[in-house]
Write a protein that holds these residues in place. Structure first.
Motif, PDB file in Angstrom:
ATOM      1  N   LEU A  87      11.225   6.931   2.489  1.00 41.77           N
ATOM      2  CA  LEU A  87      10.619   6.406   1.266  1.00 41.77           C
ATOM      3  C   LEU A  87      10.932   7.249   0.029  1.00 41.77           C
ATOM      4  O   LEU A  87      10.907   8.472   0.083  1.00 41.77           O
ATOM      5  N   VAL A  88      11.205   6.579  -1.079  1.00 45.01           N
ATOM      6  CA  VAL A  88      11.194   7.234  -2.390  1.00 45.01           C
ATOM      7  C   VAL A  88       9.899   6.781  -3.075  1.00 45.01           C
ATOM      8  O   VAL A  88       9.704   5.589  -3.321  1.00 45.01           O
ATOM      9  N   TYR A  89       9.029   7.734  -3.343  1.00 47.54           N
ATOM     10  CA  TYR A  89       7.699   7.398  -3.863  1.00 47.54           C
ATOM     11  C   TYR A  89       7.727   6.846  -5.274  1.00 47.54           C
ATOM     12  O   TYR A  89       7.040   5.912  -5.603  1.00 47.54           O
ATOM     13  N   LYS A  90       8.510   7.533  -6.140  1.00 51.24           N
ATOM     14  CA  LYS A  90       8.561   7.119  -7.548  1.00 51.24           C
ATOM     15  C   LYS A  90       9.994   6.724  -7.877  1.00 51.24           C
ATOM     16  O   LYS A  90      10.724   7.471  -8.523  1.00 51.24           O
ATOM     17  N   VAL A 134      13.469   5.087  -9.308  1.00 53.82           N
ATOM     18  CA  VAL A 134      14.080   4.446 -10.468  1.00 53.82           C
ATOM     19  C   VAL A 134      14.847   3.244  -9.917  1.00 53.82           C
ATOM     20  O   VAL A 134      14.921   3.044  -8.696  1.00 53.82           O
ATOM     21  N   LEU A 135      15.430   2.456 -10.804  1.00 53.01           N
ATOM     22  CA  LEU A 135      16.056   1.215 -10.355  1.00 53.01           C
ATOM     23  C   LEU A 135      17.160   1.469  -9.326  1.00 53.01           C
ATOM     24  O   LEU A 135      17.309   0.721  -8.345  1.00 53.01           O
ATOM     25  N   ALA A 136      17.919   2.565  -9.524  1.00 56.43           N
ATOM     26  CA  ALA A 136      19.002   2.878  -8.585  1.00 56.43           C
ATOM     27  C   ALA A 136      18.460   3.134  -7.179  1.00 56.43           C
ATOM     28  O   ALA A 136      19.094   2.745  -6.185  1.00 56.43           O
ATOM     29  N   ASP A 137      17.293   3.767  -7.079  1.00 52.75           N
ATOM     30  CA  ASP A 137      16.683   4.004  -5.768  1.00 52.75           C
ATOM     31  C   ASP A 137      16.335   2.682  -5.091  1.00 52.75           C
ATOM     32  O   ASP A 137      16.426   2.544  -3.879  1.00 52.75           O
ATOM     33  N   ILE A 138      15.899   1.735  -5.897  1.00 58.57           N
ATOM     34  CA  ILE A 138      15.508   0.435  -5.342  1.00 58.57           C
ATOM     35  C   ILE A 138      16.739  -0.308  -4.827  1.00 58.57           C
ATOM     36  O   ILE A 138      16.720  -0.872  -3.729  1.00 58.57           O
ATOM     37  N   PHE A 139      17.819  -0.265  -5.595  1.00 57.84           N
ATOM     38  CA  PHE A 139      19.059  -0.902  -5.120  1.00 57.84           C
ATOM     39  C   PHE A 139      19.577  -0.211  -3.853  1.00 57.84           C
ATOM     40  O   PHE A 139      20.045  -0.865  -2.924  1.00 57.84           O
ATOM     41  N   ALA A 140      19.448   1.098  -3.832  1.00 59.92           N
ATOM     42  CA  ALA A 140      19.906   1.840  -2.650  1.00 59.92           C
ATOM     43  C   ALA A 140      19.061   1.476  -1.430  1.00 59.92           C
ATOM     44  O   ALA A 140      19.581   1.253  -0.330  1.00 59.92           O
ATOM     45  N   ALA A 189      10.879  -3.097  -1.469  1.00 57.17           N
ATOM     46  CA  ALA A 189      12.289  -3.516  -1.535  1.00 57.17           C
ATOM     47  C   ALA A 189      12.883  -3.570  -0.132  1.00 57.17           C
ATOM     48  O   ALA A 189      13.683  -4.468   0.188  1.00 57.17           O
ATOM     49  N   VAL A 190      12.488  -2.621   0.710  1.00 60.38           N
ATOM     50  CA  VAL A 190      12.978  -2.598   2.090  1.00 60.38           C
ATOM     51  C   VAL A 190      12.460  -3.815   2.859  1.00 60.38           C
ATOM     52  O   VAL A 190      13.210  -4.510   3.543  1.00 60.38           O
ATOM     53  N   LEU A 191      11.189  -4.078   2.722  1.00 62.40           N
ATOM     54  CA  LEU A 191      10.601  -5.263   3.356  1.00 62.40           C
ATOM     55  C   LEU A 191      11.332  -6.521   2.914  1.00 62.40           C
ATOM     56  O   LEU A 191      11.709  -7.369   3.726  1.00 62.40           O
ATOM     57  N   ASN A 192      11.554  -6.629   1.628  1.00 59.56           N
ATOM     58  CA  ASN A 192      12.197  -7.821   1.086  1.00 59.56           C
ATOM     59  C   ASN A 192      13.620  -7.993   1.616  1.00 59.56           C
ATOM     60  O   ASN A 192      14.014  -9.092   2.025  1.00 59.56           O
ATOM     61  N   ALA A 193      14.370  -6.901   1.628  1.00 60.27           N
ATOM     62  CA  ALA A 193      15.767  -6.978   2.076  1.00 60.27           C
ATOM     63  C   ALA A 193      15.839  -7.293   3.567  1.00 60.27           C
ATOM     64  O   ALA A 193      16.616  -8.160   4.000  1.00 60.27           O
ATOM     65  N   ALA A 194      15.034  -6.598   4.365  1.00 61.63           N
ATOM     66  CA  ALA A 194      15.040  -6.837   5.806  1.00 61.63           C
ATOM     67  C   ALA A 194      14.633  -8.279   6.097  1.00 61.63           C
ATOM     68  O   ALA A 194      15.173  -8.934   7.000  1.00 61.63           O
ATOM     69  N   ASN A 195      13.679  -8.786   5.308  1.00 66.13           N
ATOM     70  CA  ASN A 195      13.250 -10.174   5.485  1.00 66.13           C
ATOM     71  C   ASN A 195      14.385 -11.149   5.175  1.00 66.13           C
ATOM     72  O   ASN A 195      14.604 -12.129   5.902  1.00 66.13           O
ATOM     73  N   GLU A 196      15.134 -10.887   4.117  1.00 65.76           N
ATOM     74  CA  GLU A 196      16.269 -11.782   3.792  1.00 65.76           C
ATOM     75  C   GLU A 196      17.257 -11.847   4.949  1.00 65.76           C
ATOM     76  O   GLU A 196      17.716 -12.925   5.340  1.00 65.76           O
ATOM     77  N   ILE A 197      17.573 -10.680   5.480  1.00 70.73           N
ATOM     78  CA  ILE A 197      18.531 -10.623   6.604  1.00 70.73           C
ATOM     79  C   ILE A 197      17.955 -11.337   7.832  1.00 70.73           C
ATOM     80  O   ILE A 197      18.640 -12.120   8.503  1.00 70.73           O
ATOM     81  N   ALA A 198      16.690 -11.084   8.111  1.00 73.98           N
ATOM     82  CA  ALA A 198      16.060 -11.670   9.296  1.00 73.98           C
ATOM     83  C   ALA A 198      15.983 -13.194   9.180  1.00 73.98           C
ATOM     84  O   ALA A 198      16.214 -13.919  10.157  1.00 73.98           O
ATOM     85  N   VAL A 199      15.681 -13.678   7.987  1.00 75.30           N
ATOM     86  CA  VAL A 199      15.584 -15.135   7.798  1.00 75.30           C
ATOM     87  C   VAL A 199      16.967 -15.785   7.940  1.00 75.30           C
ATOM     88  O   VAL A 199      17.115 -16.828   8.594  1.00 75.30           O
ATOM     89  N   GLU A 200      17.965 -15.161   7.347  1.00 77.00           N
ATOM     90  CA  GLU A 200      19.346 -15.657   7.516  1.00 77.00           C
ATOM     91  C   GLU A 200      19.703 -15.732   8.998  1.00 77.00           C
ATOM     92  O   GLU A 200      20.298 -16.703   9.462  1.00 77.00           O
ATOM     93  N   LYS A 246       0.822  -1.211   0.000  1.00 76.15           N
ATOM     94  CA  LYS A 246       0.000   0.000   0.000  1.00 76.15           C
ATOM     95  C   LYS A 246       0.861   1.268   0.000  1.00 76.15           C
ATOM     96  O   LYS A 246       0.527   2.244  -0.664  1.00 76.15           O
ATOM     97  N   ILE A 247       1.985   1.246   0.753  1.00 77.64           N
ATOM     98  CA  ILE A 247       2.889   2.394   0.775  1.00 77.64           C
ATOM     99  C   ILE A 247       3.574   2.528  -0.582  1.00 77.64           C
ATOM    100  O   ILE A 247       3.698   3.614  -1.132  1.00 77.64           O
ATOM    101  N   GLY A 248       3.995   1.404  -1.135  1.00 80.10           N
ATOM    102  CA  GLY A 248       4.593   1.405  -2.475  1.00 80.10           C
ATOM    103  C   GLY A 248       5.984   2.001  -2.500  1.00 80.10           C
ATOM    104  O   GLY A 248       6.698   1.990  -1.485  1.00 80.10           O
ATOM    105  N   GLY A 249       6.364   2.549  -3.648  1.00 79.46           N
ATOM    106  CA  GLY A 249       7.684   3.141  -3.807  1.00 79.46           C
ATOM    107  C   GLY A 249       8.771   2.137  -3.486  1.00 79.46           C
ATOM    108  O   GLY A 249       8.751   1.002  -3.971  1.00 79.46           O
TER     109      GLY A 249
END
Lengths: 388, 388
Positions: free
Chosen positions: B356-359, B361-367, B320-331, B313-316
């Motif tokens: 949050l970055v709302y819109k 680009v790919l670099a923002d997602i990697f960051a 990616a943050v949820l996904n990355a934090a989850n990877e670390i937490a699962v490890e 729902k928050i988007g942007g």
């Protein structure tokens, strides 16, 4: 705006079709209505929906009621010619065929030849002459859409899938009112058989549901409509009546159609196709169901099902014979001239005596229909004692 | 003949993809394989499937194993460049992306830009950058096909239906191994969590299934893939794991996808699409099941699910943050550095601190991905006591 003709507007499907039209007045308008003889209900419908033409099939009733309709500015037609006119009106795009029995056959062919989209609710046309009908539709470019809920479900699962990817089609059945009754069904009364647990329908269809002949007819219908052999069509009893149909594909994927048991669902889809319109149907909440069950039908207790498979496999004029003999047998049961267990016996005896036409034209189908009615009647009058 | 690249060929999806190729050698050929570092299994695959190119992502392992592969006549590439080459080979029509974690993101974008059909098995690309990926696919004309079984099911139900006709998408969940455990899940061990009742998968995905984060991720994935808001996506627990997905349309019709729980089913469909090929999967017999059940998930016991909805729902950059934090937490959970109940806590804390970055680009997602990993790590090292 889609302009409609509704054949059989005072029956259960006809009335539900008008309910769909009523909530989507911006999408559908009624140009013509046809009924057998219920002029009272038809008059109410004409007042509300203002068709251009109505057909009262019974000429005497038509003559009697005509002045009232003329005062509404509605043209009145009658008989086979009238029915055909209503089915082929130039201003109409889609014809809803909801006439019970074989009477709907001629106007459906007329509508298909006139390149109308034809939404078929009554099983008989697709059972008796499904192959011919689809050939005619292919020739004219007309679309033939099913309204029967199981076939609508199959159609939605299959819509744009290549038929060669089909491994199996499954039609579900609520099992009818006698699924759980132990012992003989021979002494079931019409009142018991008319008390269907899930669907409110006309008496003929309700008895077909009790004998499971409805599924026998649906197997034939599905085989014709989707061009698959009856051997690839399965019937499963599913008492919750939530899953209407399933398709198994060659790769092991299955698609199922689910919905509440309300005829407006398949009717509206046949009207709105290829779009979907919002509908105020009750919401289907899977978590509110205890569970969904599936079981094989008891073919010994419900021999009408196998008669349907047999007729489909034999093909030619045999499905028309099965259908006609069933109509006579159900009438006889409803008027207490035969027992519940007499229904499949009358049909089977009639089928056994039929001289099959393998590649029938429409005239052969009508002849087989007429022959089967007479033959089934003869069992009722001459051999009554043996059938009971 | 369809020529394939398989990214992540030695993982569970990769191996199942090769099983599909093995039984349809007349339809599919393997042109390229990529792995992280399992050169032994890759060698066996190369001997059997004879790719032109292989990528061993780890440069040291690539250097060490290269001579062996060269003797087979297989070119060896490595690193991000090697992965990109394998994802964009001119002779390849379809790229199967089955790399666990965020590593698959760059080669998937490369494949999409090169107009390959991209079949995506790992959730991360569609979670982290689904919107960007579909925009890129629209631009290049590439097709993006889901392999995840729930999304494959949704895709098959939706295939040619207009998205405006969707009322609700339902993803089913077996409920994971802890559906019926009473009391606290805080002391669940990795061994308990890795023992999944229905699916045999890699450890990361199996833990995601135990926390129900897999469904949280799938909600984000489905929202991106089918362009519907998360509020229109529902998760239902369905312990039999037979119904993989359901679509409710605005008119009250539902289509469901059913099948046995075997990854070859969605993999093969993504390879054979728009066709369906026969498959020797075990037959699904609905009458052999006692019944099918559906229930709402326990969102309090499985907070990862709501974290998924929130991120969608928050988007942007938040998914990616949820996904990355989850990877670390699962490890961390797998190496016993945090408790089972620490996983959602680490993720939630990381999400709360994200700018949050709302819109993006790919670099923002990697960051955002890199930032979230560091942040989640810091919770593990500095605040370990509080999380336990």
């Amino acid at each position: 705006m889609k302009h409609l003709s509704i054949l059989g507007s005072t029956g259960s499907v006809g009335e539900n079709t008008l309910r769909v039209v009523r909530i989507h007045p911006e999408r559908f308008s009624v140009k013509a209505l046809a009924v057998k003889g219920n002029t009272e209900k038809l008059y109410e419908q004409a007042v509300e929906f203002r068709p251009k033409v109505i057909c009262i099939y019974d000429p005497q009733k038509a003559q009697k009621a005509a002045p009232r309709f003329k005062r509404l500015g509605v043209r009145v037609v009658t008989g086979d010619e009238g029915l055909e006119e209503v089915a082929t009106l130039a201003s109409v795009q889609e014809v809803v065929c909801a006439m019970v029995g074989a009477a709907g056959l001629k106007p459906i062919f007329a509508a298909v030849r006139a390149k109308k989209t034809v939404a078929i609710a009554n099983k008989e046309p697709l059972v008796m002459a499904g192959k011919l009908l689809l050939e005619a539709a292919e020739k004219s470019g007309a679309a033939v859409l099913p309204i029967d809920s199981e076939h609508s479900g199959l159609w939605q699962c299959l819509e744009k899938q290549d038929p060669s990817f089909i491994k199996k089609l499954t039609l579900t059945s609520s099992g009818g009112p006698f699924r759980k009754i132990k012992g003989s069904l021979a002494k079931i009364t019409p009142a018991q058989a008319l008390n269907h647990p899930k669907w409110k329908m006309g008496p003929k269809i309700t008895i077909d549901s009790a004998t499971m002949m409805n599924k026998g007819l649906e197997v034939i219908e599905a085989a014709n409509l989707f061009r698959v052999p009856a051997g690839k069509i399965e019937v499963l009893v599913h008492p919750e009546a939530i899953v209407h149909a399933l398709v198994e594909f060659v790769d092991g994927s299955h698609l199922a159609h689910l919905g509440v048991t309300d005829m407006r669902l398949p009717i509206q889809y046949a009207l709105s196709y290829p779009e979907r319109l919002p509908d105020p149907l009750p919401h289907l909440d899977l978590t509110q169901l205890a569970a969904l069950h599936f079981e094989k039908p008891d073919r010994k207790r419900f021999p009408c099902l196998d008669l349907g498979y047999t007729a489909s496999k034999i093909g030619g004029t045999m499905p028309a014979v099965l259908n006609a003999a069933n109509e006579i047998a159900v009438e006889a049961f409803l008027s207490r001239r035969t027992a519940f267990s007499g229904i499949p016996k009358i049909i089977e005896k009639t089928m056994r005596l039929h001289r099959l036409v393998y590649k029938p034209v429409l005239a052969d189908i009508f002849a087989a229909d007429a022959w089967a009615r007479l033959e089934a009647h003869s069992f009722l009058t001459m051999k009554k004692a043996r059938l009971a």
